[in-house]
Design an enzyme around this catalytic site. Sequence first.
Site, PDB file in Angstrom:
ATOM      1  N   ASP A  51       0.847  -1.206   0.000  1.00 53.64           N
ATOM      2  CA  ASP A  51       0.000   0.000   0.000  1.00 53.64           C
ATOM      3  C   ASP A  51       0.881   1.254   0.000  1.00 53.64           C
ATOM      4  O   ASP A  51       0.380   2.375  -0.095  1.00 53.64           O
ATOM      5  CB  ASP A  51      -1.022  -0.003   1.144  1.00 53.64           C
ATOM      6  CG  ASP A  51      -0.394  -0.043   2.521  1.00 53.64           C
ATOM      7  OD1 ASP A  51       0.834  -0.240   2.623  1.00 53.64           O
ATOM      8  OD2 ASP A  51      -1.136   0.111   3.520  1.00 53.64           O
ATOM      9  N   SER A  52       2.214   1.043   0.028  1.00 55.08           N
ATOM     10  CA  SER A  52       3.145   2.154  -0.215  1.00 55.08           C
ATOM     11  C   SER A  52       2.923   2.726  -1.612  1.00 55.08           C
ATOM     12  O   SER A  52       3.433   3.799  -1.935  1.00 55.08           O
ATOM     13  CB  SER A  52       4.598   1.677  -0.073  1.00 55.08           C
ATOM     14  OG  SER A  52       4.828   0.512  -0.835  1.00 55.08           O
ATOM     15  N   ASP A  90      -0.985  -6.013  -0.165  1.00 54.12           N
ATOM     16  CA  ASP A  90      -1.306  -5.337   1.092  1.00 54.12           C
ATOM     17  C   ASP A  90      -2.787  -5.014   1.150  1.00 54.12           C
ATOM     18  O   ASP A  90      -3.360  -4.508   0.174  1.00 54.12           O
ATOM     19  CB  ASP A  90      -0.562  -3.990   1.143  1.00 54.12           C
ATOM     20  CG  ASP A  90       0.592  -3.992   2.102  1.00 54.12           C
ATOM     21  OD1 ASP A  90       0.646  -4.875   2.989  1.00 54.12           O
ATOM     22  OD2 ASP A  90       1.451  -3.109   1.971  1.00 54.12           O
ATOM     23  N   LYS A 120      -1.418  -9.241   2.887  1.00 55.94           N
ATOM     24  CA  LYS A 120      -0.636  -8.819   4.072  1.00 55.94           C
ATOM     25  C   LYS A 120      -1.485  -7.861   4.897  1.00 55.94           C
ATOM     26  O   LYS A 120      -2.093  -6.940   4.333  1.00 55.94           O
ATOM     27  CB  LYS A 120       0.674  -8.157   3.656  1.00 55.94           C
ATOM     28  CG  LYS A 120       1.473  -7.630   4.868  1.00 55.94           C
ATOM     29  CD  LYS A 120       2.931  -7.344   4.540  1.00 55.94           C
ATOM     30  CE  LYS A 120       3.186  -6.028   3.870  1.00 55.94           C
ATOM     31  NZ  LYS A 120       2.761  -4.831   4.635  1.00 55.94           N
ATOM     32  N   GLU A 122      -1.511  -5.488   8.596  1.00 59.91           N
ATOM     33  CA  GLU A 122      -0.695  -4.904   9.667  1.00 59.91           C
ATOM     34  C   GLU A 122      -1.373  -5.122  11.022  1.00 59.91           C
ATOM     35  O   GLU A 122      -2.590  -4.996  11.128  1.00 59.91           O
ATOM     36  CB  GLU A 122      -0.528  -3.390   9.438  1.00 59.91           C
ATOM     37  CG  GLU A 122       0.256  -3.047   8.192  1.00 59.91           C
ATOM     38  CD  GLU A 122       0.458  -1.543   8.012  1.00 59.91           C
ATOM     39  OE1 GLU A 122       0.104  -0.748   8.920  1.00 59.91           O
ATOM     40  OE2 GLU A 122       0.976  -1.156   6.949  1.00 59.91           O
ATOM     41  N   GLU A 189       9.220  -4.370  10.546  1.00 54.47           N
ATOM     42  CA  GLU A 189       9.687  -3.090  10.011  1.00 54.47           C
ATOM     43  C   GLU A 189      10.209  -2.197  11.126  1.00 54.47           C
ATOM     44  O   GLU A 189       9.507  -1.963  12.127  1.00 54.47           O
ATOM     45  CB  GLU A 189       8.515  -2.391   9.276  1.00 54.47           C
ATOM     46  CG  GLU A 189       8.926  -1.048   8.684  1.00 54.47           C
ATOM     47  CD  GLU A 189       7.945  -0.485   7.661  1.00 54.47           C
ATOM     48  OE1 GLU A 189       6.957  -1.165   7.322  1.00 54.47           O
ATOM     49  OE2 GLU A 189       8.179   0.656   7.214  1.00 54.47           O
TER      50      GLU A 189
HETATM   51  O1  KIV Z   1       3.650  -1.139   1.661  1.00 59.89           O
HETATM   52  C1  KIV Z   1       4.832  -1.533   1.692  1.00 59.89           C
HETATM   53  O2  KIV Z   1       5.635  -1.238   0.797  1.00 59.89           O
HETATM   54  C2  KIV Z   1       5.245  -2.368   2.815  1.00 59.89           C
HETATM   55  C3  KIV Z   1       6.696  -2.740   2.901  1.00 59.89           C
HETATM   56  C4  KIV Z   1       7.535  -1.581   3.243  1.00 59.89           C
HETATM   57  C5  KIV Z   1       6.913  -3.869   3.821  1.00 59.89           C
HETATM   58  O3  KIV Z   1       4.457  -2.715   3.622  1.00 59.89           O
END
Ligand code: KIV
Length: 271
Positions: A51-52, A90, A120, A122, A189
Site C-alpha cells: 500500500d506504499s 497489502d 498482508k 498490519e 519493520e
Molecule cells: O507497503 C509496503 O511497501 C510495505 C513494505 C515496506 C513492507 O508494507
Amino acid sequence: MSRYATRDSITTAQLLKRKHAGERISMVTCYDSAFGRIVEESPIDVVLVGDSLGNVMLGFDSTLPVTVDHMIHHASAVTRVVRRPLVVVDMPFMSYQVSVEDALRNCGRVIKEASAQAVKLEGGSRIVPAVKALVDAGIPVMGHLGLTPQSVHTLGGYKVQGKGADARKAIIEDALMLAEAGIFALVLEMVPAELAAEITRKIAVPTIGIGAGAGCDGQVLVLHDLLGFDQDFNPKFLKKYANLGEAIGGALTKYDKEVKSGTFPTAKNEF
Ligand code: KIV
C-alpha cells in the site's frame, strides 16, 4: 499466458522450507506491469503490491487514503505479468479492521479480482480473529509488525519500534500469536536488529525485515527506493542499488534538448 502459478512458481510452503534450510528470501514491492516484467525475469522470490503505492504511485503523503479498488487495480497489472515470484497484496487501512466479515469480503475480492496469491495485514493481537478466518477460508496471510505505517498517527511518526522492555515484549507476544493464528510469514519493520533476530528464532515461519537487521530470514525494500528514484530519500535502512532518478532526469533533459534543437527525429526515425 496463464494467469496462474507455473511449475517454477514460489509457494508459501517453499518459503517455509527456505527458513528451515537457512536460505534467505528476497522480496520487493511492485505496482505495475512495466516493473513486473523486469521483476519476473529477476531471481526475486516474493513481490509485494504494497500500500506504499499510495506514496510511490499516487502521490499521497501516507498509505491511509489507499482503497481496496486502488490495490486491485495495481495488483491486477502486476499479476498479468508476474508468474514465478509469489504475489502478496497489502490490505489497505480500514479494509480489515472493522470486522472479520469485512476482512473476508475485502481479502476475498483481492484474491478473486486481482489473482493475488496472498494478502498482508498490519497489526498484532487485534487482527488475530481476522487472520484465523482468512486462513480457514484458504487465503494465505503475511503479518506485519513493528512500524506499521497505517497506524502512523498512533505511533506518532515513522520511527523505530520495540525499543523499551514493554514494547519489546508486546511485539514478541504479537509475533507468537500471529504465528499461532496461521500466518505464513511476518514482515518486521524498523525494529532493533537483536529483537528481530530473537523473533526469527522464536517463530516457525519466515521473518522478512525492513530496517530490522540481518538476523531476519529475508529482506524487503520498496522497489523505487532501492532503484534510487528519489535522491532526497536516504533513510539508514535503505541501500540504493541504482540511481535511476538521476538517469531518468538526464534522459528527459537530453530528449527535450534534441526535440527543441531539431536533432531528433532524424531520417533514421522516419517512415
Ligand atoms: O507497503 C509496503 O511497501 C510495505 C513494505 C515496506 C513492507 O508494507
